[in-house]
Enzyme design. Structure first.
Site, PDB file in Angstrom:
ATOM      1  N   SER A  22       1.329   4.310   6.343  1.00 58.16           N
ATOM      2  CA  SER A  22       1.131   2.892   6.671  1.00 58.16           C
ATOM      3  C   SER A  22       1.926   2.505   7.916  1.00 58.16           C
ATOM      4  CB  SER A  22       1.571   2.004   5.506  1.00 58.16           C
ATOM      5  OG  SER A  22       0.727   2.217   4.408  1.00 58.16           O
ATOM      6  N   ARG A  26       0.431   1.503  11.840  1.00 55.68           N
ATOM      7  CA  ARG A  26       0.776   0.257  12.541  1.00 55.68           C
ATOM      8  C   ARG A  26       1.457   0.559  13.866  1.00 55.68           C
ATOM      9  NH1 ARG A  26      -0.227  -0.265   7.363  1.00 55.68           N
ATOM     10  NH2 ARG A  26      -0.663  -2.306   6.439  1.00 55.68           N
ATOM     11  N   ARG A 129     -16.843   1.670   0.285  1.00 57.88           N
ATOM     12  CA  ARG A 129     -15.706   0.792  -0.066  1.00 57.88           C
ATOM     13  C   ARG A 129     -15.924  -0.622   0.474  1.00 57.88           C
ATOM     14  NH1 ARG A 129     -10.259   3.880   1.135  1.00 57.88           N
ATOM     15  NH2 ARG A 129      -9.448   2.035   0.070  1.00 57.88           N
ATOM     16  N   ASP A 321      -0.621   2.786  -4.832  1.00 55.55           N
ATOM     17  CA  ASP A 321      -0.988   4.172  -4.520  1.00 55.55           C
ATOM     18  C   ASP A 321      -0.319   5.191  -5.450  1.00 55.55           C
ATOM     19  OD1 ASP A 321      -2.628   3.326  -2.494  1.00 55.55           O
ATOM     20  OD2 ASP A 321      -1.142   3.617  -0.909  1.00 55.55           O
ATOM     21  N   LYS A 348     -10.572   2.403  -4.262  1.00 56.55           N
ATOM     22  CA  LYS A 348      -9.772   3.211  -3.329  1.00 56.55           C
ATOM     23  C   LYS A 348     -10.631   4.391  -2.861  1.00 56.55           C
ATOM     24  CE  LYS A 348      -6.113   0.703  -3.273  1.00 56.55           C
ATOM     25  NZ  LYS A 348      -5.745   0.032  -2.016  1.00 56.55           N
ATOM     26  N   ARG A 352     -10.151   5.329  -8.814  1.00 61.07           N
ATOM     27  CA  ARG A 352      -8.959   6.051  -9.289  1.00 61.07           C
ATOM     28  C   ARG A 352      -8.672   5.830 -10.767  1.00 61.07           C
ATOM     29  NH1 ARG A 352      -5.099   5.504  -3.978  1.00 61.07           N
ATOM     30  NH2 ARG A 352      -6.109   7.185  -2.819  1.00 61.07           N
TER      31      ARG A 352
HETATM   32  C1  S3P Z   1      -2.324   0.281   2.791  1.00 63.69           C
HETATM   33  C2  S3P Z   1      -2.471  -0.667   1.822  1.00 63.69           C
HETATM   34  C3  S3P Z   1      -2.929  -0.378   0.462  1.00 63.69           C
HETATM   35  C4  S3P Z   1      -2.867   1.105   0.122  1.00 63.69           C
HETATM   36  C5  S3P Z   1      -3.353   1.974   1.240  1.00 63.69           C
HETATM   37  C6  S3P Z   1      -2.574   1.716   2.522  1.00 63.69           C
HETATM   38  C7  S3P Z   1      -1.866  -0.137   4.123  1.00 63.69           C
HETATM   39  O1  S3P Z   1      -4.247  -0.850   0.348  1.00 63.69           O
HETATM   40  O2  S3P Z   1      -3.615   1.376  -1.045  1.00 63.69           O
HETATM   41  O3  S3P Z   1      -3.218   3.344   0.896  1.00 63.69           O
HETATM   42  O4  S3P Z   1      -1.422   0.721   4.916  1.00 63.69           O
HETATM   43  O5  S3P Z   1      -1.943  -1.336   4.399  1.00 63.69           O
HETATM   44  P1  S3P Z   1      -4.533  -2.387  -0.021  1.00 63.69           P
HETATM   45  O6  S3P Z   1      -3.449  -3.173   0.556  1.00 63.69           O
HETATM   46  O7  S3P Z   1      -5.843  -2.724   0.574  1.00 63.69           O
HETATM   47  O8  S3P Z   1      -4.541  -2.434  -1.522  1.00 63.69           O
END
Ligand code: S3P
Length: 435
Positions: A22, A26, A129, A321, A348, A352
């Site tokens: 994540s 970013r 999705r 996650d 997801k 899951r």
């Molecule tokens: C993520 C947010 C999560 C997570 C994903 C990564 C992110 O999803 O499940 O693996 O990097 O913002 P959601 O916020 O849509 O639930």
């Protein structure tokens, strides 16, 4: 690819999973629209990184491997050059987000703000999705976003630009959706406010703030105003979601000590530590430090006597996650573990809930599916069997860890799915098991 795993007599060692996915995503996206050059070290590895890079490069961003960042020197160092908010150009082909939902949703926020046409799509899993959740606010901001199935599924065709800020209450607690809107908000006239139903990971807010964006956090509400970004060097901490698999392995194996280095412990992500601790896990948090606005620590997990717990409500987005791995831990806990309010798990990389219940069920777990979660009754010894990854990295890894804990041999079909976020997972598993 099929992978067979057997339980070792002892599980012992030090592991360093890849950089946080994540935070890496970013760092790549925001630095691509900053003005100047940034270096990002310990970048996440795997197919999802390739997806994000492919999309950003398709928009003209310059992202190059760098021979060791001066501030850390590790191999996964990248240089990212941005030309400011207006520095991207119309892609000549469809942008391919592969299997990565974060790539599709965050990049769509960026595309919605660009004065050109683009199409973004992904693999067969990602194309199933839900995308309506991003189409709705981006359309409200003034972008034209259309897609399959009444604009609820990718491919998405986007003609962007000329956005107006909105005040938007998220219908689901999703950091991807929040981030998509905030990224578009960097370009929109006036203020964009996102109101969350619960805390979700806040890496976007932290990074935007460290890059000088005009962003304000007020409880669950986040507001951003049009802002130029200053590039920021980032040393990405170890992915806490990758670390969670080894935490569960260490706590559930009867003869184990596993140390995981430099793990991100941002409170909006660290629910797995809180849940495991409430289950009675012997997990130590050492060397707490903070860098670039993100806290990290070394974690040590040892064989534990676990008890069942309830996991629901506001905790869910903070462990979203890690729930398949926690369901596995619950098989070894005394009593009942109930996971509720986790309907998001169904959309997801795979369903899951269904995939976890099916996989652990094949190994003999007493696990039941509910509409928005699972009920697990433990302790229940697991016995090796053949199970599927459903093309989902976290299911592949959960079943691999289950193989370390089950009697006999466990075979994971389509095990290569792990490489979305953790290409070395299977090799690390063998090393830790002493093979
Ligand atoms: C993520 C947010 C999560 C997570 C994903 C990564 C992110 O999803 O499940 O693996 O990097 O913002 P959601 O916020 O849509 O639930």
């Amino acid at each position: 690819m099929r992978r067979s795993v057997k339980a070792p007599a002892r599980l012992d060692g030090v592991v360093t999973p890849p950089g946080d996915k994540s935070i890496s995503h970013r760092a790549a996206l925001l630095n691509s629209i900053a003005r100047g050059t940034a270096h990002v070290s310990n970048f996440c590895v795997g197919d999802d990184r390739a997806a994000m890079f492919r999309c950003l490069r398709g928009l003209g961003a310059v992202i190059r491997r760098h021979s060791g960042c001066s501030f850390s020197g590790d191999a996964e160092c990248f240089e990212i050059r941005g030309n400011g908010l207006e520095g991207l150009s119309e892609p000549s082909s469809v942008l391919n987000a592969g299997n990565s939902g974060t790539t599709m949703r965050l990049v769509s926020g960026l595309l919605a703000a660009q004065p050109f046409f683009s199409v973004i799509s992904g693999d067969r899993y990602l194309r199933q999705r839900p995308m309506g959740r991003i189409v709705e606010p981006l359309t409200q901001m003034g972008a034209s976003v259309t897609g399959r199935a009444g604009s609820s599924l990718a491919p998405l065709a986007i003609r962007g630009g000329d956005l107006e800020g909105i005040d938007y209450t998220l219908p689901v607690a999703s950091a991807q959706l929040k981030s998509c809107i905030l990224i578009a908000g960097l370009y929109a006239r006036g203020q964009t406010t996102v109101r969350q139903p619960a805390v979700t990971r806040d890496h976007t807010e932290r990074m935007m703030a460290s890059m000088g964006a005009d962003i304000e956090v007020d409880g669950l509400d986040v507001s951003v105003r049009p802002s130029e970004l200053t590039p920021v060097d980032v040393r990405v901490p170890t992915d806490s979601s990758g670390a969670a698999f080894w935490l569960v392995a260490g706590c559930c194996h009867p003869n184990a000590r596993v140390e995981i280095k430099n793990v991100g412990i941002n409170p909006s992500r660290a629910g797995v530590l809180e849940v495991l601790t409430s289950m009675g896990a012997r997990v130590r948090v050492e060397n707490v430090r903070e860098e670039g606005g993100e806290p990290s620590a070394d974690l040590i997990a040892e064989s534990s006597d676990l008890v069942g717990v309830e996991i629901g409500g506001e905790m869910i987005p903070r462990v979203i996650d890690e729930l398949p791995a926690l369901a596995l831990a619950a098989c070894f806990a005394r009593g009942t573990t109930t996971i509720r309010d986790a309907g998001e798990l169904r959309v997801k990389e795979s369903d899951r809930i269904g995939a976890t219940v099916e996989g652990l069920g094949r190994l003999g777990a007493r696990i039941e599916e509910t509409a928005d979660g699972m009920v697990i009754r433990g302790p229940q010894a697991l016995a090796g069997a053949e199970c599927q990854s459903h093309g989902d990295h976290r299911i592949a890894m959960t079943m691999g860890i289950a193989g370390l804990l089950a009697k006999g041999e466990t075979t994971v079909v389509e095990a290569e799915a792990a490489s979305a976020s953790y290409p070395d997972f299977w090799a690390t598993l063998e090393t830790l098991a002493g093979r």
